[in-house]
Write a protein that holds these residues in place. Structure first.
Motif, mmCIF file in Angstrom:
data_model
loop_
_atom_site.group_PDB
_atom_site.id
_atom_site.type_symbol
_atom_site.label_atom_id
_atom_site.label_comp_id
_atom_site.label_asym_id
_atom_site.label_seq_id
_atom_site.Cartn_x
_atom_site.Cartn_y
_atom_site.Cartn_z
ATOM 1 N N TRP A 70 24.679 -18.249 92.380
ATOM 2 C CA TRP A 70 24.043 -18.172 91.064
ATOM 3 C C TRP A 70 23.712 -16.724 90.706
ATOM 4 O O TRP A 70 23.649 -16.379 89.526
ATOM 5 C CB TRP A 70 22.782 -19.023 91.027
ATOM 6 N N LYS A 71 23.486 -15.876 91.710
ATOM 7 C CA LYS A 71 23.210 -14.476 91.440
ATOM 8 C C LYS A 71 24.464 -13.726 90.997
ATOM 9 O O LYS A 71 24.367 -12.765 90.229
ATOM 10 C CB LYS A 71 22.627 -13.814 92.692
ATOM 11 N N ASP A 72 25.618 -14.165 91.470
ATOM 12 C CA ASP A 72 26.871 -13.487 91.128
ATOM 13 C C ASP A 72 27.957 -14.528 90.850
ATOM 14 O O ASP A 72 28.815 -14.796 91.697
ATOM 15 C CB ASP A 72 27.302 -12.570 92.273
ATOM 16 N N PRO A 73 27.946 -15.162 89.651
ATOM 17 C CA PRO A 73 28.961 -16.178 89.333
ATOM 18 C C PRO A 73 30.374 -15.620 89.269
ATOM 19 O O PRO A 73 31.341 -16.369 89.394
ATOM 20 C CB PRO A 73 28.523 -16.693 87.950
ATOM 21 N N CYS A 74 30.495 -14.309 89.081
ATOM 22 C CA CYS A 74 31.823 -13.681 89.009
ATOM 23 C C CYS A 74 32.270 -13.140 90.356
ATOM 24 O O CYS A 74 33.163 -12.274 90.424
ATOM 25 C CB CYS A 74 31.809 -12.555 87.981
ATOM 26 N N GLY A 75 31.643 -13.622 91.423
ATOM 27 C CA GLY A 75 31.975 -13.108 92.740
ATOM 28 C C GLY A 75 33.367 -13.453 93.206
ATOM 29 O O GLY A 75 33.922 -12.773 94.069
ATOM 30 N N CYS A 80 35.531 -15.398 86.168
ATOM 31 C CA CYS A 80 34.999 -15.013 84.859
ATOM 32 C C CYS A 80 36.106 -14.573 83.907
ATOM 33 O O CYS A 80 35.991 -14.750 82.695
ATOM 34 C CB CYS A 80 33.971 -13.898 85.023
ATOM 35 N N GLU A 81 37.188 -13.997 84.452
ATOM 36 C CA GLU A 81 38.306 -13.608 83.593
ATOM 37 C C GLU A 81 38.933 -14.834 82.932
ATOM 38 O O GLU A 81 39.227 -14.827 81.725
ATOM 39 C CB GLU A 81 39.355 -12.855 84.405
ATOM 40 N N SER A 82 39.128 -15.892 83.715
ATOM 41 C CA SER A 82 39.696 -17.117 83.148
ATOM 42 C C SER A 82 38.717 -17.787 82.191
ATOM 43 O O SER A 82 39.135 -18.385 81.189
ATOM 44 C CB SER A 82 40.077 -18.080 84.278
ATOM 45 N N LEU A 83 37.416 -17.686 82.472
ATOM 46 C CA LEU A 83 36.411 -18.252 81.569
ATOM 47 C C LEU A 83 36.443 -17.543 80.214
ATOM 48 O O LEU A 83 36.401 -18.202 79.158
ATOM 49 C CB LEU A 83 35.022 -18.129 82.196
ATOM 50 N N VAL A 84 36.519 -16.227 80.222
ATOM 51 C CA VAL A 84 36.586 -15.465 78.971
ATOM 52 C C VAL A 84 37.837 -15.844 78.185
ATOM 53 O O VAL A 84 37.791 -16.014 76.964
ATOM 54 C CB VAL A 84 36.554 -13.952 79.269
ATOM 55 N N THR A 85 38.949 -16.011 78.882
ATOM 56 C CA THR A 85 40.192 -16.417 78.209
ATOM 57 C C THR A 85 40.035 -17.782 77.554
ATOM 58 O O THR A 85 40.447 -17.981 76.404
ATOM 59 C CB THR A 85 41.353 -16.440 79.216
ATOM 60 N N SER A 234 51.313 -21.891 79.356
ATOM 61 C CA SER A 234 50.466 -20.732 79.650
ATOM 62 C C SER A 234 51.215 -19.574 80.289
ATOM 63 O O SER A 234 50.749 -18.436 80.227
ATOM 64 C CB SER A 234 49.311 -21.148 80.561
ATOM 65 N N GLY A 235 52.346 -19.829 80.920
ATOM 66 C CA GLY A 235 53.017 -18.753 81.628
ATOM 67 C C GLY A 235 52.155 -18.246 82.762
ATOM 68 O O GLY A 235 51.685 -19.019 83.603
ATOM 69 N N ASN A 236 51.921 -16.938 82.773
ATOM 70 C CA ASN A 236 51.081 -16.329 83.813
ATOM 71 C C ASN A 236 49.616 -16.234 83.406
ATOM 72 O O ASN A 236 48.798 -15.752 84.177
ATOM 73 C CB ASN A 236 51.601 -14.931 84.166
ATOM 74 N N GLU A 237 49.300 -16.658 82.183
ATOM 75 C CA GLU A 237 47.909 -16.612 81.718
ATOM 76 C C GLU A 237 47.103 -17.711 82.396
ATOM 77 O O GLU A 237 47.571 -18.834 82.560
ATOM 78 C CB GLU A 237 47.852 -16.793 80.208
ATOM 79 N N SER A 238 45.879 -17.374 82.789
ATOM 80 C CA SER A 238 45.026 -18.336 83.497
ATOM 81 C C SER A 238 43.810 -18.658 82.655
ATOM 82 O O SER A 238 43.046 -17.764 82.276
ATOM 83 C CB SER A 238 44.585 -17.770 84.851
ATOM 84 N N THR A 239 43.625 -19.934 82.350
ATOM 85 C CA THR A 239 42.400 -20.411 81.721
ATOM 86 C C THR A 239 41.478 -20.973 82.799
ATOM 87 O O THR A 239 41.888 -21.136 83.955
ATOM 88 C CB THR A 239 42.705 -21.491 80.676
ATOM 89 N N PHE A 240 40.255 -21.292 82.420
ATOM 90 C CA PHE A 240 39.300 -21.778 83.422
ATOM 91 C C PHE A 240 39.740 -23.101 84.056
ATOM 92 O O PHE A 240 39.658 -23.250 85.274
ATOM 93 C CB PHE A 240 37.913 -21.906 82.808
ATOM 94 N N GLU A 255 31.166 -20.649 92.883
ATOM 95 C CA GLU A 255 31.004 -19.916 91.629
ATOM 96 C C GLU A 255 31.579 -20.696 90.449
ATOM 97 O O GLU A 255 31.034 -20.639 89.339
ATOM 98 C CB GLU A 255 31.683 -18.549 91.736
ATOM 99 N N ALA A 256 32.675 -21.414 90.671
ATOM 100 C CA ALA A 256 33.230 -22.262 89.612
ATOM 101 C C ALA A 256 32.270 -23.396 89.268
ATOM 102 O O ALA A 256 32.134 -23.784 88.101
ATOM 103 C CB ALA A 256 34.581 -22.828 90.048
ATOM 104 N N ASN A 257 31.581 -23.936 90.268
ATOM 105 C CA ASN A 257 30.566 -24.956 90.014
ATOM 106 C C ASN A 257 29.411 -24.390 89.194
ATOM 107 O O ASN A 257 28.873 -25.068 88.299
ATOM 108 C CB ASN A 257 30.034 -25.512 91.336
ATOM 109 N N VAL A 258 29.029 -23.154 89.489
ATOM 110 C CA VAL A 258 27.955 -22.505 88.734
ATOM 111 C C VAL A 258 28.348 -22.366 87.266
ATOM 112 O O VAL A 258 27.564 -22.681 86.354
ATOM 113 C CB VAL A 258 27.635 -21.120 89.336
ATOM 114 N N ILE A 259 29.560 -21.910 87.014
ATOM 115 C CA ILE A 259 30.035 -21.741 85.637
ATOM 116 C C ILE A 259 30.112 -23.094 84.936
ATOM 117 O O ILE A 259 29.715 -23.238 83.768
ATOM 118 C CB ILE A 259 31.404 -21.042 85.625
#
Length: 286
Positions: A70-75, A80-85, A234-240, A255-259
């Motif tokens: 929970w302190k570092d969900p992007c660990g 987080c990159e896929s979440l932003v996408t 999607s090709g090489n693009e990664s979604t959450f 971390e995926a559970n936290v998100i």
């Protein structure tokens, strides 16, 4: 008065088995609802608990309690990159599908045109088509069509696909709202010398706004959640969702559970906030 109260007032003392049967009959609906809710929320509870798991390589067996995730969900790399996408695609798809879907719904309800019956039927086709068939068809279209214009599988092909299948849901939701309105309200505005634009923005749009917002929330959730169609285009693009699917082979990281839990809490907060705001407006209106 329940069945138990009637038997007591008549001086009848049923046996323990009969009392249990009567109690079960009186509370069957509530018990069924609680069981269904427990069944629905059990995976969410599992996700919440294992977001605190102090796991090693795999987050499958409980190893111990920790707050590090929970302190570092992007660990974890790519989380987080896929979440932003996914958020970017969901936002673009929602805006475009909501605008186009609202205009389509207005045209289908308020106007007469050639091919209206066929249009009403075709709106349901993307909703009724299996996603795996839809994804394979879109992949063929994108590979044979988009690549000729220099557009390769990735962010924009995912966005185009999401707009396409979200559009039907928006049209159906907004059209149901428009059909529930009394057209005489718009006619009254026109009788008071309001032009078409003024009638739409001052009368029609405020009345259909709850339906439009509901359709937008539905479109965003469908876009953010989608995996099957996204995996094709999607090709090489990664979604959450795609990140979670790939991670599941070696155990979904905490971390995926936290998100996931964070998105769930935000969604619940939006729904509760919208409900409270609607109730406050209703009280002020009364």
């Amino acid at each position: 008065m329940t069945t138990t109260d009637v038997t007591r007032s008549a001086g009848y003392r049923p046996s323990a088995a009969k009392r249990a049967q009567l109690w079960l009959g009186n509370h069957f609906v509530m018990i069924s609802a609680l069981l269904v809710l427990a069944y629905m929320f059990l995976p969410i509870l599992y996700t919440f608990i294992f977001s605190f798991n102090d796991h090693g390589k795999t987050n499958i067996v409980w190893q111990g309690f920790t707050l590090d995730h929970w302190k570092d969900p992007c660990g974890v790399a790519g989380a987080c990159e896929s979440l932003v996408t996914s958020l970017q695609i969901g936002a673009i798809s929602t805006v475009v599908a909501t605008v186009l879907g609202t205009m389509m719904a207005l045209a289908m309800v308020r106007y007469q045109f050639r091919g209206k019956a066929a249009s009403n039927l075709l709106v349901f086709v993307p909703m009724a088509t299996p996603e795996i068939v839809l994804g394979a068809s879109l992949l063929t279209i994108f590979v044979q069509g988009f690549t000729r214009f220099g557009v390769h599988l990735g962010f924009w092909t995912i966005t185009a696909a999401h707009i396409m299948f979200c559009l039907s849901f928006v049209v159906v939701a907004v059209r149901a709202r428009i059909q529930s309105l009394d057209p005489r309200i718009e006619e009254a505005a026109q009788d008071l010398y309001a032009g078409p634009q003024a009638t739409f923005w001052r009368v029609t749009f405020p009345l259909i706004l709850p339906g439009v917002l509901g359709a937008a929330m539905l479109a965003f959730s469908l876009s953010f959640d989608d995996f099957i169609i996204t995996n094709f285009v999607s090709g090489n693009e990664s979604t959450f969702p795609k990140f979670v699917y790939v991670s599941a082979k070696r155990g979904i990281p905490a971390e995926a559970n936290v998100i996931g839990i964070s998105m769930f809490v935000i969604a619940i907060a939006l729904v509760v906030g919208g409900t409270l705001l609607a109730s406050l407006r209703a009280k002020k209106g009364s």
